[in-house]
Design a protein around this motif. Sequence first.
Motif, PDB file in Angstrom:
ATOM      1  N   GLU A 220      28.674  10.477 -32.622  1.00  0.00           N
ATOM      2  CA  GLU A 220      29.568  11.620 -32.600  1.00  0.00           C
ATOM      3  C   GLU A 220      28.957  12.782 -31.831  1.00  0.00           C
ATOM      4  OE1 GLU A 220      31.507  13.183 -36.095  1.00  0.00           O
ATOM      5  OE2 GLU A 220      31.810  11.112 -36.746  1.00  0.00           O
ATOM      6  N   LEU A 221      29.792  13.403 -31.030  1.00  0.00           N
ATOM      7  CA  LEU A 221      29.327  14.564 -30.274  1.00  0.00           C
ATOM      8  C   LEU A 221      29.409  15.807 -31.142  1.00  0.00           C
ATOM      9  CD1 LEU A 221      30.977  14.356 -26.749  1.00  0.00           C
ATOM     10  CD2 LEU A 221      28.648  13.824 -27.418  1.00  0.00           C
ATOM     11  N   PRO A 222      28.451  16.715 -30.966  1.00  0.00           N
ATOM     12  CA  PRO A 222      28.610  17.987 -31.667  1.00  0.00           C
ATOM     13  C   PRO A 222      29.819  18.726 -31.096  1.00  0.00           C
ATOM     14  CG  PRO A 222      26.697  18.029 -30.188  1.00  0.00           C
ATOM     15  CD  PRO A 222      27.248  16.640 -30.145  1.00  0.00           C
ATOM     16  N   GLU A 223      30.575  19.364 -31.975  1.00  0.00           N
ATOM     17  CA  GLU A 223      31.727  20.145 -31.502  1.00  0.00           C
ATOM     18  C   GLU A 223      31.340  21.608 -31.469  1.00  0.00           C
ATOM     19  OE1 GLU A 223      35.555  19.541 -33.260  1.00  0.00           O
ATOM     20  OE2 GLU A 223      35.221  17.365 -33.272  1.00  0.00           O
ATOM     21  N   TYR A 224      31.425  22.171 -30.295  1.00  0.00           N
ATOM     22  CA  TYR A 224      30.989  23.550 -30.125  1.00  0.00           C
ATOM     23  C   TYR A 224      32.172  24.482 -29.898  1.00  0.00           C
ATOM     24  CZ  TYR A 224      26.273  21.669 -29.404  1.00  0.00           C
ATOM     25  OH  TYR A 224      25.071  21.037 -29.551  1.00  0.00           O
ATOM     26  N   ASP A 225      32.100  25.636 -30.535  1.00  0.00           N
ATOM     27  CA  ASP A 225      33.062  26.696 -30.255  1.00  0.00           C
ATOM     28  C   ASP A 225      32.447  27.644 -29.241  1.00  0.00           C
ATOM     29  OD1 ASP A 225      35.027  25.876 -32.031  1.00  0.00           O
ATOM     30  OD2 ASP A 225      34.029  26.880 -33.720  1.00  0.00           O
ATOM     31  N   LEU A 226      33.290  28.293 -28.487  1.00  0.00           N
ATOM     32  CA  LEU A 226      32.788  29.256 -27.505  1.00  0.00           C
ATOM     33  C   LEU A 226      32.378  30.559 -28.182  1.00  0.00           C
ATOM     34  CD1 LEU A 226      35.407  28.831 -24.630  1.00  0.00           C
ATOM     35  CD2 LEU A 226      32.988  28.154 -24.570  1.00  0.00           C
ATOM     36  N   THR A 227      31.275  31.096 -27.740  1.00  0.00           N
ATOM     37  CA  THR A 227      30.832  32.417 -28.170  1.00  0.00           C
ATOM     38  C   THR A 227      31.418  33.428 -27.184  1.00  0.00           C
ATOM     39  OG1 THR A 227      28.790  31.450 -28.978  1.00  0.00           O
ATOM     40  CG2 THR A 227      28.786  33.820 -28.644  1.00  0.00           C
ATOM     41  N   LEU A 228      32.173  34.361 -27.707  1.00  0.00           N
ATOM     42  CA  LEU A 228      32.888  35.300 -26.843  1.00  0.00           C
ATOM     43  C   LEU A 228      32.238  36.682 -26.838  1.00  0.00           C
ATOM     44  CD1 LEU A 228      36.608  34.485 -27.786  1.00  0.00           C
ATOM     45  CD2 LEU A 228      35.205  33.462 -25.984  1.00  0.00           C
ATOM     46  N   TYR A 229      32.347  37.345 -25.700  1.00  0.00           N
ATOM     47  CA  TYR A 229      31.958  38.744 -25.574  1.00  0.00           C
ATOM     48  C   TYR A 229      32.677  39.564 -26.634  1.00  0.00           C
ATOM     49  CZ  TYR A 229      31.627  43.401 -23.492  1.00  0.00           C
ATOM     50  OH  TYR A 229      31.412  44.737 -23.286  1.00  0.00           O
ATOM     51  N   PRO A 230      32.036  40.525 -27.288  1.00  0.00           N
ATOM     52  CA  PRO A 230      30.667  41.030 -27.107  1.00  0.00           C
ATOM     53  C   PRO A 230      29.682  40.495 -28.162  1.00  0.00           C
ATOM     54  CG  PRO A 230      31.900  42.633 -28.371  1.00  0.00           C
ATOM     55  CD  PRO A 230      32.791  41.413 -28.216  1.00  0.00           C
ATOM     56  N   ASP A 231      29.811  39.249 -28.560  1.00  0.00           N
ATOM     57  CA  ASP A 231      28.889  38.688 -29.556  1.00  0.00           C
ATOM     58  C   ASP A 231      27.440  38.887 -29.090  1.00  0.00           C
ATOM     59  OD1 ASP A 231      27.321  36.922 -31.181  1.00  0.00           O
ATOM     60  OD2 ASP A 231      29.171  35.892 -31.720  1.00  0.00           O
ATOM     61  N   PRO A 232      26.590  39.498 -29.935  1.00  0.00           N
ATOM     62  CA  PRO A 232      25.204  39.769 -29.512  1.00  0.00           C
ATOM     63  C   PRO A 232      24.397  38.505 -29.193  1.00  0.00           C
ATOM     64  CG  PRO A 232      25.539  40.411 -31.820  1.00  0.00           C
ATOM     65  CD  PRO A 232      26.880  40.071 -31.272  1.00  0.00           C
ATOM     66  N   LEU A 233      24.865  37.342 -29.658  1.00  0.00           N
ATOM     67  CA  LEU A 233      24.182  36.082 -29.317  1.00  0.00           C
ATOM     68  C   LEU A 233      24.094  35.898 -27.801  1.00  0.00           C
ATOM     69  CD1 LEU A 233      25.773  33.527 -31.820  1.00  0.00           C
ATOM     70  CD2 LEU A 233      23.364  34.211 -31.709  1.00  0.00           C
ATOM     71  N   LEU A 234      25.092  36.428 -27.090  1.00  0.00           N
ATOM     72  CA  LEU A 234      25.130  36.279 -25.631  1.00  0.00           C
ATOM     73  C   LEU A 234      24.055  37.101 -24.928  1.00  0.00           C
ATOM     74  CD1 LEU A 234      28.992  36.450 -25.064  1.00  0.00           C
ATOM     75  CD2 LEU A 234      27.533  34.437 -24.761  1.00  0.00           C
ATOM     76  N   ARG A 235      23.466  38.046 -25.665  1.00  0.00           N
ATOM     77  CA  ARG A 235      22.476  38.951 -25.072  1.00  0.00           C
ATOM     78  C   ARG A 235      21.046  38.500 -25.285  1.00  0.00           C
ATOM     79  NH1 ARG A 235      24.174  41.751 -21.008  1.00  0.00           N
ATOM     80  NH2 ARG A 235      25.956  43.085 -21.443  1.00  0.00           N
ATOM     81  N   LYS A 236      20.858  37.458 -26.121  1.00  0.00           N
ATOM     82  CA  LYS A 236      19.502  37.021 -26.443  1.00  0.00           C
ATOM     83  C   LYS A 236      19.008  36.016 -25.409  1.00  0.00           C
ATOM     84  CE  LYS A 236      19.442  38.172 -31.209  1.00  0.00           C
ATOM     85  NZ  LYS A 236      20.618  37.987 -32.074  1.00  0.00           N
ATOM     86  N   PRO A 237      17.852  36.279 -24.778  1.00  0.00           N
ATOM     87  CA  PRO A 237      17.329  35.300 -23.816  1.00  0.00           C
ATOM     88  C   PRO A 237      17.093  33.951 -24.496  1.00  0.00           C
ATOM     89  CG  PRO A 237      16.079  37.347 -23.716  1.00  0.00           C
ATOM     90  CD  PRO A 237      16.987  37.451 -24.917  1.00  0.00           C
ATOM     91  N   ALA A 238      17.400  32.872 -23.791  1.00  0.00           N
ATOM     92  CA  ALA A 238      17.268  31.529 -24.365  1.00  0.00           C
ATOM     93  C   ALA A 238      15.832  31.034 -24.246  1.00  0.00           C
ATOM     94  CB  ALA A 238      18.226  30.579 -23.654  1.00  0.00           C
ATOM     95  N   GLU A 239      15.475  30.117 -25.136  1.00  0.00           N
ATOM     96  CA  GLU A 239      14.109  29.575 -25.203  1.00  0.00           C
ATOM     97  C   GLU A 239      14.040  28.217 -24.504  1.00  0.00           C
ATOM     98  OE1 GLU A 239      11.689  31.153 -26.750  1.00  0.00           O
ATOM     99  OE2 GLU A 239      12.821  32.703 -27.832  1.00  0.00           O
ATOM    100  N   PRO A 240      12.886  27.914 -23.886  1.00  0.00           N
ATOM    101  CA  PRO A 240      12.757  26.623 -23.197  1.00  0.00           C
ATOM    102  C   PRO A 240      12.889  25.430 -24.151  1.00  0.00           C
ATOM    103  CG  PRO A 240      10.932  28.087 -22.616  1.00  0.00           C
ATOM    104  CD  PRO A 240      11.695  28.757 -23.720  1.00  0.00           C
ATOM    105  N   VAL A 241      13.439  24.352 -23.631  1.00  0.00           N
ATOM    106  CA  VAL A 241      13.509  23.088 -24.358  1.00  0.00           C
ATOM    107  C   VAL A 241      12.111  22.476 -24.353  1.00  0.00           C
ATOM    108  CG1 VAL A 241      14.390  20.714 -24.202  1.00  0.00           C
ATOM    109  CG2 VAL A 241      15.919  22.647 -23.778  1.00  0.00           C
ATOM    110  N   THR A 242      11.659  21.996 -25.507  1.00  0.00           N
ATOM    111  CA  THR A 242      10.332  21.389 -25.568  1.00  0.00           C
ATOM    112  C   THR A 242      10.392  19.900 -25.893  1.00  0.00           C
ATOM    113  OG1 THR A 242      10.157  22.155 -27.848  1.00  0.00           O
ATOM    114  CG2 THR A 242       9.089  23.506 -26.171  1.00  0.00           C
ATOM    115  N   SER A 243      11.466  19.437 -26.538  1.00  0.00           N
ATOM    116  CA  SER A 243      11.533  17.991 -26.759  1.00  0.00           C
ATOM    117  C   SER A 243      12.796  17.402 -26.154  1.00  0.00           C
ATOM    118  CB  SER A 243      11.410  17.641 -28.240  1.00  0.00           C
ATOM    119  OG  SER A 243      12.256  18.447 -28.996  1.00  0.00           O
ATOM    120  N   PHE A 244      12.571  16.401 -25.329  1.00  0.00           N
ATOM    121  CA  PHE A 244      13.657  15.729 -24.623  1.00  0.00           C
ATOM    122  C   PHE A 244      14.058  14.511 -25.459  1.00  0.00           C
ATOM    123  CE2 PHE A 244      13.761  18.143 -20.715  1.00  0.00           C
ATOM    124  CZ  PHE A 244      12.569  18.855 -20.815  1.00  0.00           C
ATOM    125  N   ASP A 245      14.861  14.802 -26.496  1.00  0.00           N
ATOM    126  CA  ASP A 245      15.184  13.765 -27.465  1.00  0.00           C
ATOM    127  C   ASP A 245      16.696  13.555 -27.545  1.00  0.00           C
ATOM    128  OD1 ASP A 245      15.977  16.102 -28.645  1.00  0.00           O
ATOM    129  OD2 ASP A 245      14.490  16.064 -30.248  1.00  0.00           O
TER     130      ASP A 245
END
Length: 182
Positions: free
Chosen positions: A4-29
């Motif tokens: 099963e695929l994860p079902e994602y909802d869109l994060t819309l402006y001005p949600d502060p989540l959109l302002r947080k820099p993303a972190e590098p992926v460390t495990s390719f699993d």
Amino acid sequence: MTEELPEYDLTLYPDPLLRKPAEPVTSFDEGLTALAAGMLERMHASNGVGLAAPQVGLRTRVLVMNPTGEEGDDRVLVNPEILERTGAETSYEEGCLSFPGVYAEVRRPDHCKVRFFSVDGEEHEEEFTGFTSRVIQHEFDHLEGVLLVDRMSPADKVRNKHVLQDLVARYQERRKREESPA
Ligand code: CO
């Protein structure tokens, strides 16, 4: 594959989540494979050409895209780094799945050279031009917490003022509903 695929909802402006820099992926699993597949599903279902993980509420350096819209042209870039931006700047009217109804002319260099990993952890370096280069630069912005509204001209801000105000109002209503469940 029956996973099963994860079902994602869109994060819309001005949600502060959109302002947080993303972190590098460390495990390719398997989790990363499922995340990328779920993001592509969300992107296609929303008729987008690109999507970055913060747009589905995840602080992960993953972007997906399909600039042609052709089946088989889906791309996943993990931990992308833009090594070079060159070529003449072009202006193009961009939209963003986190800003429904907002469109703005954005100037970007035509060419970019990108180092990234595929979902299986293989390192790549590739040069992109034209629309694909633009999509990557737009999605890369998301990984840094930079948004369409930051790239807009003052004139486009005025033109989109009501749509932006409406997005803010709808976000505040959602927050209120979440804080006081009936
Ligand atoms: Co966007």
